[in-house]
Design an enzyme around this catalytic site. Structure first.
Site, PDB file in Angstrom:
ATOM      1  N   LEU A   1       0.831  -1.212   0.000  1.00 24.50           N
ATOM      2  CA  LEU A   1       0.000   0.000   0.000  1.00 24.50           C
ATOM      3  C   LEU A   1       0.860   1.254   0.000  1.00 24.50           C
ATOM      4  CD1 LEU A   1      -2.406  -1.100   2.892  1.00 24.50           C
ATOM      5  CD2 LEU A   1      -2.872  -1.260   0.452  1.00 24.50           C
TER       6      LEU A   1
ATOM      7  N   TYR B   1       2.490   0.241 -14.460  1.00 26.34           N
ATOM      8  CA  TYR B   1       3.815   0.799 -14.247  1.00 26.34           C
ATOM      9  C   TYR B   1       4.791   0.223 -15.280  1.00 26.34           C
ATOM     10  CZ  TYR B   1       1.618   2.687 -10.107  1.00 26.34           C
ATOM     11  OH  TYR B   1       0.772   3.358  -9.263  1.00 26.34           O
TER      12      TYR B   1
END
Length: 618
Positions: free
Chosen positions: A263, A418
């Site tokens: 996270l 990404y």
């Protein structure tokens, strides 16, 4: 639940018999007590009692039940037709003497021994058994190309008796063997679709808690009685759920299947880990818990958000050590996620304001956050082929640094739009060189990164995160299933990667109740991958990305994923963020703290970060 027990229960459920299930306490040697030996003189399970009738051996019990409760709709033995009954007998014998001896060693080696005894899989035994199984399936394929079921065009005990071991086999990495036998696969799919199979599948992985016993014999001992079933008897509670059972992940012994998802929290000021992060991770650590860190940039240019930690300097390595020590002091397992944002970055985060790099020069369009802020991304610079080895080396060095910091392993972030994802997916990768075009070429960069890290730290402490169905950062693929299967079969499995962390597709609205639900499309990857399979909830459009990307799995959903063999482990994001003692709350069926979305990415070291209360503080 043992296969012998499951065989009897399938038959009891098929005929609608009323029954009771009684557990046998193996650690206290109850199976050797006079009372149990009177029912089963060999001291084994199952044993069955129906009034004055006492039976043992699962196939004998099953046949008794099917004959006693025979009707026009439940005639599974076909005793009224000599030829049909003979065929039922033939294929029942085939299951016992050909099919079972071939398939059972695979189940024990891949599921039972590693999970319950901590014994590694003997691949030689698996390979030999697979060859035997394929020869048996050749015969089955020929038979089922002529008849719908084994004994004929009617379902019988000859089919039902195959359910237990086949069900467990489908949870192993070798389930795809059935794909080569289309008639066998159709036959199996018809069996597992039966209401009885669906009901029992929920309980097929229920095992005794380790405090009671860790013996293989605890996979569902019972004495069956033809008396009225107690309401709710088989319904698992979260206190004894599949989600809270222990699991052996390589060399790591986990106390349960609940994982802290990676996270992003934006608390690492100046890309250095700060003391409050040791408090945060330490709060969420407990004996045998598996934690994955927030994404760590592999270089200064790899950052995609402010105040994210890095692992490209020795100072960063030293800053991580107190955090890792705090987690290990609690007896938890801690992996570091390695990350390069690629084009999902802005000039302010790049050294000297340079352009971020990617597989392409296509820019990500501005995005609006949940708070209403507009995030703009810089126009990326397409990496030259000769530059790519340098990026691969940055991942290698970051992995080395993670191990220096004391982490137990690393997770490679190859998901969520990404850099690695930008190379793999054809909506972004528009290259014409060795890193673009074909599926193999598009996955080449991912393969080189994974190979480099496995070479640096070994494959044992390496996980890989994939999100084939996702379109985060405008990064999607025209054939996501083929993409993920290619990576798994050509890179992850050959290298022996420890775990695959797969992200569910976007959540969908259930037309029946209007609620967001998980599509559950990861099963092909679960079947293909030969290591630990970790699932992560799909993107919730009402919640956003990153910290809440795991929002699809609540306790019940996660429990069902493990129970049905869909996953070995389940990652929780926002729930773990707001409940530092999440596994214990699951265990107690306790209420959960509500998360505060507005504090997900703020810089405050306490508010919305380390101030969520534990259950005993309420």
């Amino acid at each position: 639940m043992s296969t012998n027990v499951a065989r009897v229960l399938v038959c009891l459920e098929e005929v609608g018999a009323e029954y009771d299930v009684v557990n046998i306490d193996f650690p206290s040697m109850e199976h050797k007590s006079p009372a149990h030996l009177a029912r089963n003189p060999f001291g084994q399970i199952p044993a069955f009692q129906d009034g004055d009738v006492v039976l043992f051996e699962s196939r004998a019990i099953s046949k008794y039940v099917l004959r006693k409760y025979k009707s026009s709709k439940t005639d599974f033995m076909r005793d009224g037709n000599l030829n049909e009954a003979a065929m039922v007998d033939v294929w029942t014998e085939v299951e016992a003497h050909q099919y079972n001896p071939a398939i059972s060693p695979i189940v024990y080696q891949c599921l039972i021994f590693p999970a319950l005894r901590g014994i590694p899989t003997d691949q030689k035994v698996v390979d030999e058994s697979l060859e035997k199984l394929k020869k048996v399936l050749d015969v089955y394929e020929a038979r089922l190309s002529k008849t719908k079921y084994l004994a004929g065009d009617f379902i019988s005990f000859a089919d039902l008796t195959h359910f237990p071991y086949t069900y467990y086999f489908m949870m192993t990495p070798h389930a795809s063997v059935f794909d080569s036998y289309p008639h066998v696969k159709t036959w199996w799919e018809s069996l597992v679709a039966r209401p009885t199979a669906k009901k029992l599948s929920t309980y097929m992985l229920e095992v005794a808690q380790p405090s009671v016993s860790e013996e293989v014999t605890n996979l569902g001992e019972f004495v069956g009685r033809s008396s009225r079933i107690r309401p709710g008897r088989m319904e698992p509670t979260l206190a004894t759920s599949h989600l809270l059972t222990p699991y052996k992940m390589g060399e790591f012994s986990l106390a349960h299947r609940v994982v802290l998802a990676p996270l992003t929290r934006c608390r690492a000021h100046g890309s250095l880990v700060r003391p409050h992060m040791a408090v945060y991770y330490g709060q969420r650590a407990s004996p045998g818990c598996f934690l994955v860190s927030e994404a760590c940039a592999v270089s200064e240019a790899a950052r995609g958000a402010r105040d994210v930690p890095g692992l490209w300097t020795d100072e960063q390595v030293q800053s991580w050590k107190p955090v890792v020590d705090a987690v290990h002091a609690k007896g938890a397992v801690f992996f570091c996620q390695l990350w390069h944002a690629g084009r999902a970055s802005c000039a302010e985060l790049q050294p000297n304001g340079q352009a971020p790099v990617s597989s392409t020069d296509k820019q990500v369009r501005p995005q609006i956050t949940h708070a209403g802020n507009v995030v703009e991304f810089a126009t990326p610079r397409r990496l030259e082929a000769e530059e790519i080895p340098n990026i691969v080396n940055e991942f290698r060095i970051a992995a080395r640094n993670a191990m220096k910091a004391g982490f137990d392993g690393v997770e490679i972030h190859a998901a969520n739009g990404y850099l690695i994802d930008q190379f793999m997916k054809d909506s972004v990768n528009d290259r014409m060189d060795a890193y673009g075009g074909s599926l193999e070429n598009r996955c080449r960069f991912a393969t080189k990164v994974i190979e480099a890290i496995a070479d640096e730290v070994g494959p044992g402490p390496v996980g890989v995160r994939l999100s084939p169905f996702a379109d985060y950062m405008e990064c999607s693929d025209s054939d996501p299933e083929a993409l993920a299967l290619h990576v798994i079969r050509t890179t992850l499995n050959p290298l022996g990667v420890l775990y695959c962390h797969a992200v569910e597709p976007r959540m969908r609205v259930n037309p029946d109740d209007g609620k967001l639900t998980l599509p559950h499309m990861l099963l092909p990857f679960r079947r293909a991958f030969q290591g630990t399979f970790l699932v992560n909830g799909g993107y919730d459009p009402e919640e956003g990305d990153a910290a809440v990307a795991n929002g699809g799995y609540d306790p019940e959903e996660g429990d069902a994923a493990v129970a049905k063999g869909y996953a070995d482990l389940v990652a929780y994001g926002r729930l773990f963020l707001a409940n530092p003692d999440l596994p214990e709350r699951f265990r107690r069926n306790a209420a959960l703290n509500k998360y505060d979305r507005s504090t997900f990415y703020t810089s405050d070291p306490v508010l919305g970060y380390t101030d969520y209360p534990f259950i005993d503080q309420l």
